[in-house]
Write a protein that holds these residues in place. Sequence first.
Motif, PDB file in Angstrom:
ATOM      1  N   ILE A 107      -7.503   1.342  14.050  1.00  0.00           N
ATOM      2  CA  ILE A 107      -7.603  -0.053  13.607  1.00  0.00           C
ATOM      3  C   ILE A 107      -7.160  -0.208  12.158  1.00  0.00           C
ATOM      4  CG2 ILE A 107      -9.151  -2.000  13.220  1.00  0.00           C
ATOM      5  CD1 ILE A 107     -10.933  -0.867  15.469  1.00  0.00           C
ATOM      6  N   ILE A 108      -7.765   0.554  11.272  1.00  0.00           N
ATOM      7  CA  ILE A 108      -7.447   0.401   9.849  1.00  0.00           C
ATOM      8  C   ILE A 108      -5.980   0.730   9.557  1.00  0.00           C
ATOM      9  CG2 ILE A 108      -7.947   1.232   7.524  1.00  0.00           C
ATOM     10  CD1 ILE A 108     -10.874   1.474   8.319  1.00  0.00           C
ATOM     11  N   PRO A 109      -5.439   1.838  10.078  1.00  0.00           N
ATOM     12  CA  PRO A 109      -4.007   2.082   9.832  1.00  0.00           C
ATOM     13  C   PRO A 109      -3.113   0.939  10.286  1.00  0.00           C
ATOM     14  CG  PRO A 109      -5.049   4.086  10.618  1.00  0.00           C
ATOM     15  CD  PRO A 109      -6.077   2.993  10.743  1.00  0.00           C
ATOM     16  N   LYS A 139      11.619  -7.693  -7.704  1.00  0.00           N
ATOM     17  CA  LYS A 139      12.096  -6.446  -7.129  1.00  0.00           C
ATOM     18  C   LYS A 139      10.985  -5.628  -6.466  1.00  0.00           C
ATOM     19  CE  LYS A 139      15.870  -5.968 -10.478  1.00  0.00           C
ATOM     20  NZ  LYS A 139      16.489  -5.075 -11.506  1.00  0.00           N
ATOM     21  N   THR A 140       9.744  -6.121  -6.537  1.00  0.00           N
ATOM     22  CA  THR A 140       8.606  -5.373  -6.015  1.00  0.00           C
ATOM     23  C   THR A 140       8.258  -5.821  -4.599  1.00  0.00           C
ATOM     24  OG1 THR A 140       7.690  -5.060  -8.229  1.00  0.00           O
ATOM     25  CG2 THR A 140       6.181  -4.780  -6.384  1.00  0.00           C
ATOM     26  N   ASP A 141       7.936  -4.860  -3.755  1.00  0.00           N
ATOM     27  CA  ASP A 141       7.495  -5.142  -2.390  1.00  0.00           C
ATOM     28  C   ASP A 141       5.970  -5.268  -2.397  1.00  0.00           C
ATOM     29  OD1 ASP A 141       6.927  -5.323   0.275  1.00  0.00           O
ATOM     30  OD2 ASP A 141       7.683  -3.338   0.822  1.00  0.00           O
ATOM     31  N   TYR A 142       5.481  -6.487  -2.325  1.00  0.00           N
ATOM     32  CA  TYR A 142       4.041  -6.730  -2.413  1.00  0.00           C
ATOM     33  C   TYR A 142       3.340  -6.654  -1.068  1.00  0.00           C
ATOM     34  CZ  TYR A 142       4.807  -8.096  -7.234  1.00  0.00           C
ATOM     35  OH  TYR A 142       5.131  -8.080  -8.571  1.00  0.00           O
ATOM     36  N   SER A 143       4.078  -6.256  -0.036  1.00  0.00           N
ATOM     37  CA  SER A 143       3.452  -6.095   1.275  1.00  0.00           C
ATOM     38  C   SER A 143       2.724  -4.762   1.388  1.00  0.00           C
ATOM     39  CB  SER A 143       4.512  -6.201   2.382  1.00  0.00           C
ATOM     40  OG  SER A 143       5.412  -5.108   2.320  1.00  0.00           O
ATOM     41  N   LYS A 144       2.908  -3.895   0.413  1.00  0.00           N
ATOM     42  CA  LYS A 144       2.194  -2.620   0.378  1.00  0.00           C
ATOM     43  C   LYS A 144       0.873  -2.789  -0.367  1.00  0.00           C
ATOM     44  CE  LYS A 144       5.552  -0.528  -1.752  1.00  0.00           C
ATOM     45  NZ  LYS A 144       6.386   0.527  -2.364  1.00  0.00           N
ATOM     46  N   SER A 145       0.003  -1.798  -0.244  1.00  0.00           N
ATOM     47  CA  SER A 145      -1.261  -1.853  -0.982  1.00  0.00           C
ATOM     48  C   SER A 145      -0.980  -1.864  -2.476  1.00  0.00           C
ATOM     49  CB  SER A 145      -2.145  -0.652  -0.631  1.00  0.00           C
ATOM     50  OG  SER A 145      -1.615   0.541  -1.192  1.00  0.00           O
ATOM     51  N   LEU A 146      -1.908  -2.404  -3.237  1.00  0.00           N
ATOM     52  CA  LEU A 146      -1.715  -2.498  -4.682  1.00  0.00           C
ATOM     53  C   LEU A 146      -1.603  -1.105  -5.305  1.00  0.00           C
ATOM     54  CD1 LEU A 146      -1.423  -4.613  -6.896  1.00  0.00           C
ATOM     55  CD2 LEU A 146      -3.884  -4.474  -7.281  1.00  0.00           C
ATOM     56  N   SER A 147      -2.327  -0.133  -4.763  1.00  0.00           N
ATOM     57  CA  SER A 147      -2.239   1.226  -5.298  1.00  0.00           C
ATOM     58  C   SER A 147      -0.845   1.806  -5.108  1.00  0.00           C
ATOM     59  CB  SER A 147      -3.277   2.131  -4.620  1.00  0.00           C
ATOM     60  OG  SER A 147      -4.589   1.769  -4.991  1.00  0.00           O
ATOM     61  N   LYS A 148      -0.234   1.521  -3.944  1.00  0.00           N
ATOM     62  CA  LYS A 148       1.133   1.995  -3.723  1.00  0.00           C
ATOM     63  C   LYS A 148       2.118   1.257  -4.624  1.00  0.00           C
ATOM     64  CE  LYS A 148       0.920   3.850   0.964  1.00  0.00           C
ATOM     65  NZ  LYS A 148       1.531   3.822   2.314  1.00  0.00           N
ATOM     66  N   ASN A 195      -0.562  -0.782   7.682  1.00  0.00           N
ATOM     67  CA  ASN A 195       0.888  -0.813   7.888  1.00  0.00           C
ATOM     68  C   ASN A 195       1.430  -2.219   8.055  1.00  0.00           C
ATOM     69  OD1 ASN A 195       1.248   2.035   7.789  1.00  0.00           O
ATOM     70  ND2 ASN A 195       0.494   2.210   9.888  1.00  0.00           N
ATOM     71  N   GLU A 196       0.639  -3.094   8.703  1.00  0.00           N
ATOM     72  CA  GLU A 196       1.114  -4.454   8.957  1.00  0.00           C
ATOM     73  C   GLU A 196       0.904  -5.390   7.770  1.00  0.00           C
ATOM     74  OE1 GLU A 196       2.706  -5.850  11.692  1.00  0.00           O
ATOM     75  OE2 GLU A 196       2.967  -3.752  12.282  1.00  0.00           O
ATOM     76  N   TYR A 197      -0.168  -5.174   7.024  1.00  0.00           N
ATOM     77  CA  TYR A 197      -0.536  -6.167   6.012  1.00  0.00           C
ATOM     78  C   TYR A 197      -0.741  -5.591   4.603  1.00  0.00           C
ATOM     79  CZ  TYR A 197      -1.488  -8.662  10.353  1.00  0.00           C
ATOM     80  OH  TYR A 197      -1.370  -9.227  11.596  1.00  0.00           O
ATOM     81  N   GLY A 198      -0.803  -4.290   4.470  1.00  0.00           N
ATOM     82  CA  GLY A 198      -0.950  -3.713   3.136  1.00  0.00           C
ATOM     83  C   GLY A 198      -2.328  -3.883   2.538  1.00  0.00           C
ATOM     84  N   ILE A 199      -3.367  -3.908   3.367  1.00  0.00           N
ATOM     85  CA  ILE A 199      -4.721  -4.068   2.838  1.00  0.00           C
ATOM     86  C   ILE A 199      -5.102  -2.863   1.991  1.00  0.00           C
ATOM     87  CG2 ILE A 199      -5.450  -5.528   4.746  1.00  0.00           C
ATOM     88  CD1 ILE A 199      -6.953  -3.016   5.844  1.00  0.00           C
ATOM     89  N   ASP A 200      -6.124  -3.026   1.150  1.00  0.00           N
ATOM     90  CA  ASP A 200      -6.467  -2.023   0.150  1.00  0.00           C
ATOM     91  C   ASP A 200      -7.770  -1.285   0.420  1.00  0.00           C
ATOM     92  OD1 ASP A 200      -4.374  -2.805  -2.066  1.00  0.00           O
ATOM     93  OD2 ASP A 200      -5.249  -4.688  -1.390  1.00  0.00           O
TER      94      ASP A 200
END
Length: 691
Positions: A387-389, A70-79, A393-398
Amino acid sequence: MQNKLLKLQSILEKKISKGSINYVVPDIWNAWNYDGNELRKMPSGELLVNPYRFYSSVIRQYILPKSNPKTDYSKSLSKIENKKHSKNYLGGDWVRSSVMYSTMIRTSAAWDHDRSFSLDLSNFDEMKETGTFVKMLALLPFLKKMGVDTVYMLPISRFSLKDKKGELGSPYGVASFFELDPSLKETMIGDTMTVEEEFQAFVEACHMLSMRVIIDIIPRTNAVENDLIKLHPDWFYWIKASEFKNYKVPFVEGIESTIAPLPKYMSQVYASEDVLRHIKMFQFDPKHQNETAWNQLIEESPKDFVDEIEKRFGLKIAPAFSDHINDIQPPWTDVTFFRMYMDHPIDNVGYLKNKKTPPYILFDTIKSNLYPGKVPNMELWNTLASIIPYYQNEYGIDGARIDMGHALPTELLKMIIDNAKAVDGDFAFIAEEMNTDNAPKAKANGYNIIIGNGFWMEPRIWEKKLHTFVYGAKEIALPMFACAETHDTARIAGRDGGQVLARMLTTFNMFLPNLVPFINSGQEVYETQPMNTGVDCTDKDKFNLPKEDLFYGKLALFDKYAFHYMAPKRWELADHLDGIKIIRKEWLKQLTNLDYFVPLYMNEFDTPAIGLGYFNPNTKKCLMVFANTNVYGNLSCTASIQILREQVDNRSFKGQLLYSTYEMPREFHQFNPDGSIQLQMGPGEVRIIEI
């Protein structure tokens, strides 16, 4: 958003029937006990596998069981975790507790799969042998075994092959910030997934394993052939193509080599005949010179666009070079600098006889944090700050490391950090800052950690630089990397002390105060040949491998290269780290809080031993970590721990040896009547004792 890892798994499983081919992987890629019915161990120790079943199995058997459907892992781990933090917590400070692994995907996941004694972009079975995001999935269990929880990736953007370094080119010669390197695309997947989707799948996998992903961004330089030239030729520096062969770093007489471009030197710099010669080489951009001809070129849009500029305008992009005066490094022919300001530096424009001099590369113009102009290149700044945003948004980097961020205009750096924090308040930033004196400024700018100078200090055990580094780290304003090597330096296993030194430092680094453990890819298998010879290397380091080795004389940053994953002691360091990661986890709160740290010293004069103490006020326990930095000889010494004992009133004369390089865990009773500890340590031994 569709789970890209599940999509990847489905594609791989549908192709299992096509996998009866000659495909081997090193056994450390199987740290999760793959048991496919086709699995065969070859005489070399490599594993013969069905690649489709092998990579789909690491997803199905190892990664997915650790996830929540049920978790969306495309977001950053903190989110994803959405943890609550204390008021004093600075967003991104999770990096202070991390164990970081630096990887260059192209090399870290490379292997001669068909055993043809060559590393092919497409082998006999049309399989890619250089690294890809998909193949990197197989290394995640091995990284987890070592306690790694953060994957730091060298640049993954599309880079230019013009004037490339080595066989494959440098990933730092970025041609497009917003496109991924197509060479990281896995051929066995075909066109059923894009390289972007494969990277998304990799990030999702990391997040499922509670691992974070940090990328490298390069906002100060760009490739000499890049996508932005067509749109903004005025963002770059140009010289006459006919004079390109004479382009070199200008020499300033009367100034020593490799000197920072401080204001006190500028009058001398601009009075130099060689500097004046250098400045005269520069020209206005081609569009400025002939807009009609430029528009015609844009309309035609030839494939070899940069070469066509040279033919029609007689101009070439000027290569970058070091911003230090009289640096011995030659120009970096594959990259150039961005024009951060559209005018000359305010402080130094007075040195120019002709105020209409074309834009030029010099020690001050490229050090725009010290020498700003009046007219910021805001369109460029906005591009760089986006660049970073985009990757968030595209990859969920941390997190991200900003290459040479300290040399950017202060206002631009703030834009970059603020824009990223607006997307994810817990995003972490690494400063490429080696000078520890600049840590307070990096902290004020919003960084969470600096690289520091550990890569230089740690290997110098005989000069006691390791002692200075470890005992002095608590005074630095920001945490630093606890690292014995980086992708730019000599390999620690290739230095004096070899594997014993590498093992000692890699394990000891897990317990240092105000320092973040950092493992450079290949370090874990005692790689000896550097990835690059940019920092603290000798000419011979490039040839550390035997002459008959396939990769003798090659550099992983630029050439086809696979790490020696089948080396005789390939499991040794991972096994040691596997044991101590449990200790680190139990004591992590104390290890990452200087309030619980006490330096421990030996009673003997000038001893090679280093001691660290930590205390837990709740359990009254004390943890002591000792290292014998003499990698060739035994050591007998006495450690005074009275101050450590007093922190929690611990008077125990019974302890546990939790870890030793050469011993199994056991009870520990080697105490003197005054409560001090007697230590008998082997060469390069690390001991961890709890009382």
